[in-house]
Motif scaffolding. Structure first.
Motif, PDB file in Angstrom:
ATOM      1  N   ASP A 142       1.046  -1.086   0.023  1.00 10.26           N
ATOM      2  CA  ASP A 142      -0.025   0.078  -0.158  1.00 10.26           C
ATOM      3  C   ASP A 142       0.954   1.176  -0.075  1.00 10.26           C
TER       4      ASP A 142
ATOM      5  N   HIS B  65       0.608   3.746   2.906  1.00 13.92           N
ATOM      6  CA  HIS B  65       1.295   3.719   4.365  1.00 13.92           C
ATOM      7  C   HIS B  65       2.727   3.493   4.021  1.00 13.92           C
TER       8      HIS B  65
ATOM      9  N   GLN C  41      -1.362  -0.601   9.887  1.00 15.71           N
ATOM     10  CA  GLN C  41      -0.949  -1.030   8.622  1.00 15.71           C
ATOM     11  C   GLN C  41       0.415  -1.061   8.652  1.00 15.71           C
TER      12      GLN C  41
END
Length: 186
Positions: free
Chosen positions: A116, A119, A148
């Motif tokens: 991601d 993140h 995360q």
């Protein structure tokens, strides 16, 4: 397809090592002449291209089979007779391909598959301020989404931004630091 768990685990380790830019498996057959003058063929388990421009060939064997197999001599003969195949030839056993290294490599692989970027950018901003070793939990505490963040840290390790310091499996209690680019240890 892997002939052994050791080969599979080394594949994960190599493909998640930042200094490795390409990995080929089952390379060959490579022809060489044995000490009796007989032409033989050998298939290398892996050949890895490294970011420094060198190439390493790997043979994977259980430790108990290294001596009886003659793999060390085989690699010496290939190295001497076929220098274009690789710059370095190494045998890897369970002593090198440890369970912890394999588990960590699979974690990094999983993190990369589900990466991601938002993140990762958040954690990378925190990581860019590091000046030494720090526990992953401290990086997570300083990031916007600690939940995360662990997988983002794993991606940064696989990307070569951070490196895991010390032995053992990666966890929030593990220490990391900015990556040093002084070689590789597969």
């Amino acid at each position: 397809m892997f002939e052994s768990t050791l080969e599979r685990d080394l594949a994960y380790i190599l493909t998640t090592t930042p200094s490795v830019v390409d990995v080929r498996d089952q390379v060959g057959p490579v022809e060489y002449v044995d000490t009796d003058g007989v032409v033989r063929q050998h298939t290398l388990d892996f050949v890895a291209d490294l970011e420094d421009g060198t190439r390493t060939a790997f043979a994977v064997k259980p430790a108990r089979r290294v001596g009886p197999s003659g793999i060390g001599r085989t690699l010496e003969l290939i190295r001497d007779q076929r220098p274009g195949v690789a710059d370095r030839f190494v045998v890897r056993t369970g002593d090198h391909i440890t369970r912890d290294r394999a588990v960590n490599a699979r974690l990094l692989h999983r993190a990369l598959r589900g990466r991601d970027e938002a993140h990762i950018a958040d954690v990378k901003a925190v990581a860019s301020t590091l000046r030494g070793c720090v526990a992953i939990r401290e990086i997570l505490a300083a990031s916007r989404d600690p939940g995360q963040g662990f997988m983002a840290v794993a991606c940064l390790i696989a990307d070569g931004v951070l490196e895991h310091v010390g032995p053992g499996r990666l966890s929030i209690d593990s220490f990391v630091r900015p990556r040093r680019t002084t070689g590789t240890n597969h």
